[in-house]
Write a protein that holds these residues in place. Sequence first.
Motif, PDB file in Angstrom:
ATOM      1  N   ASN A   1       0.824  -1.202   0.000  1.00  0.00           N
ATOM      2  CA  ASN A   1       0.000   0.000   0.000  1.00  0.00           C
ATOM      3  C   ASN A   1       0.864   1.259   0.000  1.00  0.00           C
ATOM      4  OD1 ASN A   1      -2.463   1.501   0.195  1.00  0.00           O
ATOM      5  ND2 ASN A   1      -2.062   1.781   2.382  1.00  0.00           N
ATOM      6  N   VAL A   2       1.963   1.228   0.756  1.00  0.00           N
ATOM      7  CA  VAL A   2       2.894   2.359   0.771  1.00  0.00           C
ATOM      8  C   VAL A   2       3.480   2.571  -0.625  1.00  0.00           C
ATOM      9  CG1 VAL A   2       5.132   3.155   1.622  1.00  0.00           C
ATOM     10  CG2 VAL A   2       3.482   2.184   3.207  1.00  0.00           C
ATOM     11  N   GLY A   3       3.861   1.470  -1.287  1.00  0.00           N
ATOM     12  CA  GLY A   3       4.409   1.578  -2.632  1.00  0.00           C
ATOM     13  C   GLY A   3       3.414   2.168  -3.616  1.00  0.00           C
ATOM     14  N   VAL A   4       2.164   1.737  -3.519  1.00  0.00           N
ATOM     15  CA  VAL A   4       1.120   2.264  -4.410  1.00  0.00           C
ATOM     16  C   VAL A   4       0.890   3.745  -4.137  1.00  0.00           C
ATOM     17  CG1 VAL A   4      -1.338   2.136  -4.977  1.00  0.00           C
ATOM     18  CG2 VAL A   4       0.006   0.043  -4.752  1.00  0.00           C
ATOM     19  N   GLN A   5       0.875   4.127  -2.846  1.00  0.00           N
ATOM     20  CA  GLN A   5       0.685   5.529  -2.498  1.00  0.00           C
ATOM     21  C   GLN A   5       1.832   6.385  -3.021  1.00  0.00           C
ATOM     22  OE1 GLN A   5       0.222   5.608   1.761  1.00  0.00           O
ATOM     23  NE2 GLN A   5      -1.881   4.854   1.713  1.00  0.00           N
ATOM     24  N   ALA A   6       3.031   5.836  -3.036  1.00  0.00           N
ATOM     25  CA  ALA A   6       4.202   6.598  -3.486  1.00  0.00           C
ATOM     26  C   ALA A   6       4.275   6.702  -5.001  1.00  0.00           C
ATOM     27  CB  ALA A   6       5.472   5.942  -2.956  1.00  0.00           C
ATOM     28  N   ALA A   7       3.599   5.804  -5.722  1.00  0.00           N
ATOM     29  CA  ALA A   7       3.814   5.679  -7.166  1.00  0.00           C
ATOM     30  C   ALA A   7       3.503   6.957  -7.922  1.00  0.00           C
ATOM     31  CB  ALA A   7       2.978   4.519  -7.714  1.00  0.00           C
ATOM     32  N   VAL A   8       2.336   7.554  -7.684  1.00  0.00           N
ATOM     33  CA  VAL A   8       1.934   8.745  -8.445  1.00  0.00           C
ATOM     34  C   VAL A   8       2.896   9.892  -8.174  1.00  0.00           C
ATOM     35  CG1 VAL A   8       0.127  10.472  -8.772  1.00  0.00           C
ATOM     36  CG2 VAL A   8      -0.489   8.064  -8.533  1.00  0.00           C
ATOM     37  N   VAL A   9       3.187  10.141  -6.898  1.00  0.00           N
ATOM     38  CA  VAL A   9       4.096  11.234  -6.547  1.00  0.00           C
ATOM     39  C   VAL A   9       5.496  10.967  -7.099  1.00  0.00           C
ATOM     40  CG1 VAL A   9       5.252  12.408  -4.620  1.00  0.00           C
ATOM     41  CG2 VAL A   9       2.804  11.926  -4.504  1.00  0.00           C
ATOM     42  N   ALA A  10       5.942   9.710  -7.056  1.00  0.00           N
ATOM     43  CA  ALA A  10       7.285   9.379  -7.546  1.00  0.00           C
ATOM     44  C   ALA A  10       7.408   9.650  -9.040  1.00  0.00           C
ATOM     45  CB  ALA A  10       7.613   7.919  -7.239  1.00  0.00           C
ATOM     46  N   VAL A  11       6.429   9.218  -9.831  1.00  0.00           N
ATOM     47  CA  VAL A  11       6.495   9.449 -11.278  1.00  0.00           C
ATOM     48  C   VAL A  11       6.455  10.948 -11.573  1.00  0.00           C
ATOM     49  CG1 VAL A  11       5.323   9.068 -13.481  1.00  0.00           C
ATOM     50  CG2 VAL A  11       5.503   7.204 -11.833  1.00  0.00           C
ATOM     51  N   LEU A  12       5.583  11.676 -10.877  1.00  0.00           N
ATOM     52  CA  LEU A  12       5.580  13.140 -11.008  1.00  0.00           C
ATOM     53  C   LEU A  12       6.951  13.709 -10.682  1.00  0.00           C
ATOM     54  CD1 LEU A  12       2.344  14.591  -9.335  1.00  0.00           C
ATOM     55  CD2 LEU A  12       3.011  14.809 -11.718  1.00  0.00           C
TER      56      LEU A  12
ATOM     57  N   ALA B   1      13.122  20.257 -24.333  1.00  0.00           N
ATOM     58  CA  ALA B   1      13.067  18.819 -24.096  1.00  0.00           C
ATOM     59  C   ALA B   1      12.831  18.507 -22.622  1.00  0.00           C
ATOM     60  CB  ALA B   1      14.368  18.166 -24.572  1.00  0.00           C
ATOM     61  N   ILE B   2      13.470  19.263 -21.746  1.00  0.00           N
ATOM     62  CA  ILE B   2      13.372  18.999 -20.300  1.00  0.00           C
ATOM     63  C   ILE B   2      11.951  19.229 -19.808  1.00  0.00           C
ATOM     64  CG2 ILE B   2      14.090  19.875 -18.041  1.00  0.00           C
ATOM     65  CD1 ILE B   2      16.859  20.457 -19.454  1.00  0.00           C
ATOM     66  N   TYR B   3      11.343  20.351 -20.192  1.00  0.00           N
ATOM     67  CA  TYR B   3       9.979  20.630 -19.730  1.00  0.00           C
ATOM     68  C   TYR B   3       8.965  19.704 -20.400  1.00  0.00           C
ATOM     69  CZ  TYR B   3      11.270  24.679 -16.952  1.00  0.00           C
ATOM     70  OH  TYR B   3      11.807  25.494 -15.979  1.00  0.00           O
ATOM     71  N   ALA B   4       9.221  19.308 -21.651  1.00  0.00           N
ATOM     72  CA  ALA B   4       8.330  18.338 -22.303  1.00  0.00           C
ATOM     73  C   ALA B   4       8.384  16.992 -21.592  1.00  0.00           C
ATOM     74  CB  ALA B   4       8.709  18.183 -23.772  1.00  0.00           C
ATOM     75  N   LEU B   5       9.578  16.578 -21.175  1.00  0.00           N
ATOM     76  CA  LEU B   5       9.706  15.334 -20.403  1.00  0.00           C
ATOM     77  C   LEU B   5       8.951  15.433 -19.084  1.00  0.00           C
ATOM     78  CD1 LEU B   5      13.453  14.301 -20.891  1.00  0.00           C
ATOM     79  CD2 LEU B   5      11.440  12.936 -21.474  1.00  0.00           C
ATOM     80  N   SER B   6       9.055  16.581 -18.423  1.00  0.00           N
ATOM     81  CA  SER B   6       8.334  16.767 -17.161  1.00  0.00           C
ATOM     82  C   SER B   6       6.825  16.646 -17.382  1.00  0.00           C
ATOM     83  CB  SER B   6       8.680  18.132 -16.556  1.00  0.00           C
ATOM     84  OG  SER B   6       7.988  18.343 -15.338  1.00  0.00           O
ATOM     85  N   GLY B   7       6.336  17.249 -18.471  1.00  0.00           N
ATOM     86  CA  GLY B   7       4.907  17.155 -18.781  1.00  0.00           C
ATOM     87  C   GLY B   7       4.480  15.734 -19.109  1.00  0.00           C
ATOM     88  N   LEU B   8       5.345  14.990 -19.822  1.00  0.00           N
ATOM     89  CA  LEU B   8       5.027  13.602 -20.159  1.00  0.00           C
ATOM     90  C   LEU B   8       4.969  12.733 -18.906  1.00  0.00           C
ATOM     91  CD1 LEU B   8       4.574  11.376 -22.261  1.00  0.00           C
ATOM     92  CD2 LEU B   8       7.063  11.155 -22.445  1.00  0.00           C
ATOM     93  N   PHE B   9       5.929  12.892 -18.015  1.00  0.00           N
ATOM     94  CA  PHE B   9       5.904  12.138 -16.765  1.00  0.00           C
ATOM     95  C   PHE B   9       4.672  12.509 -15.932  1.00  0.00           C
ATOM     96  CE2 PHE B   9      10.040   9.902 -15.767  1.00  0.00           C
ATOM     97  CZ  PHE B   9      10.491   9.884 -17.083  1.00  0.00           C
ATOM     98  N   ALA B  10       4.289  13.785 -15.953  1.00  0.00           N
ATOM     99  CA  ALA B  10       3.073  14.200 -15.239  1.00  0.00           C
ATOM    100  C   ALA B  10       1.848  13.520 -15.830  1.00  0.00           C
ATOM    101  CB  ALA B  10       2.920  15.725 -15.304  1.00  0.00           C
ATOM    102  N   ALA B  11       1.815  13.386 -17.165  1.00  0.00           N
ATOM    103  CA  ALA B  11       0.685  12.715 -17.814  1.00  0.00           C
ATOM    104  C   ALA B  11       0.597  11.255 -17.394  1.00  0.00           C
ATOM    105  CB  ALA B  11       0.820  12.827 -19.328  1.00  0.00           C
ATOM    106  N   VAL B  12       1.742  10.579 -17.316  1.00  0.00           N
ATOM    107  CA  VAL B  12       1.753   9.184 -16.856  1.00  0.00           C
ATOM    108  C   VAL B  12       1.216   9.095 -15.436  1.00  0.00           C
ATOM    109  CG1 VAL B  12       3.218   7.204 -16.322  1.00  0.00           C
ATOM    110  CG2 VAL B  12       3.645   8.542 -18.396  1.00  0.00           C
ATOM    111  N   ALA B  13       1.661  10.020 -14.580  1.00  0.00           N
ATOM    112  CA  ALA B  13       1.163  10.036 -13.200  1.00  0.00           C
ATOM    113  C   ALA B  13      -0.345  10.266 -13.165  1.00  0.00           C
ATOM    114  CB  ALA B  13       1.885  11.120 -12.398  1.00  0.00           C
TER     115      ALA B  13
END
Length: 325
Positions: free
Chosen positions: A53-64, A223-235
């Motif tokens: 459960n801790v891992g699942v809770q961390a997943a969204v924030v970690a990917v962001l 490229a850096i900000y586009a990557l940040s946006g892509l990771f946010a989309a995955v989250a």
Amino acid sequence: MTSPATSTRTSRGPGFALGRFLSNNGALAGLVVLAVALSILSPSFLSTRNLLNVGVQAAVVAVLAFGVTFVIVAGGIDLSVGSVAALSGMVGAWLATTAGLPGVVALLLGLATGAAAGLVNGLLVSFGRLPAFIATLAMLSIARGLTLVVSQGSPVATPDVISALGANLGPYLPVPLLVMLLFFVIASVVLNRTYTGRAMYAIGGNEEAARLSGINVRGQQLAIYALSGLFAAVAGMLLAGRLSSAGPQAANGYELDAIAAVVIGGASLSGGVGRASGTLIGALVLAVLRNGLNLLGVSPFWQQVVIGVVIALAVLLDTLRRRGR
């Protein structure tokens, strides 16, 4: 007679080695201490179900936070990732549920929405010369507003392909945990094995020196900000999958948790310093802290206070460490 080299080795004994380890791995040491303390205070903390459960809770924030790590290492900041995550999840859900597109196509277009939002941030910062704080703060408002426009203020059900991101593979293998580990590997490779990753450290260390050394700073910032946006989309997709719906207020405030995870993990807000492994540990520290406080019955109001103190201490330690260097 003792040689200078011998004297140096003698003065740098076990205490020096321990201090250096703690300086470089303070977040990991803190996570271990926190886990030991909570396992003593709450017998259920170390149960398999709770740890998953801790891992699942961390997943969204970690990917962001992995996406935010790119920006912070490059000397910037991205306040929009929470809103971009909500917008991406909403676009994916709306296109599948309301517009009738196939689920996979809707998912890909949702991810493209996040990358596009990040690209706009990059354009504002690199070519518009806006401070990153202002540019991404504007995107925070724009993305949240568009989420409300698309949803009309109501949650939208997710298609099966997005809902699967919040499910389990078997009884003990949550998909969000696997996605978090996958994007940890991707973030590590980007930072350590690619030209863009090396450019991040160079730009964050000294932007003018990076430009004079031949790095296309503007192109790399895009490229850096586009990557940040892509990771946010995955989250955002992960969060929508866990909830089986995309909400207009989803991921509200998550940008602060993401930045906190990066800072707790040892990255410097002045740029040039940061690791994907540190960010992962920072996200786990926040998740373990919240989980432990819940198990101990601490009020949510006090939880915010405790987390704020932890963030302040992390920034203070980073400042002291840089002064020492």
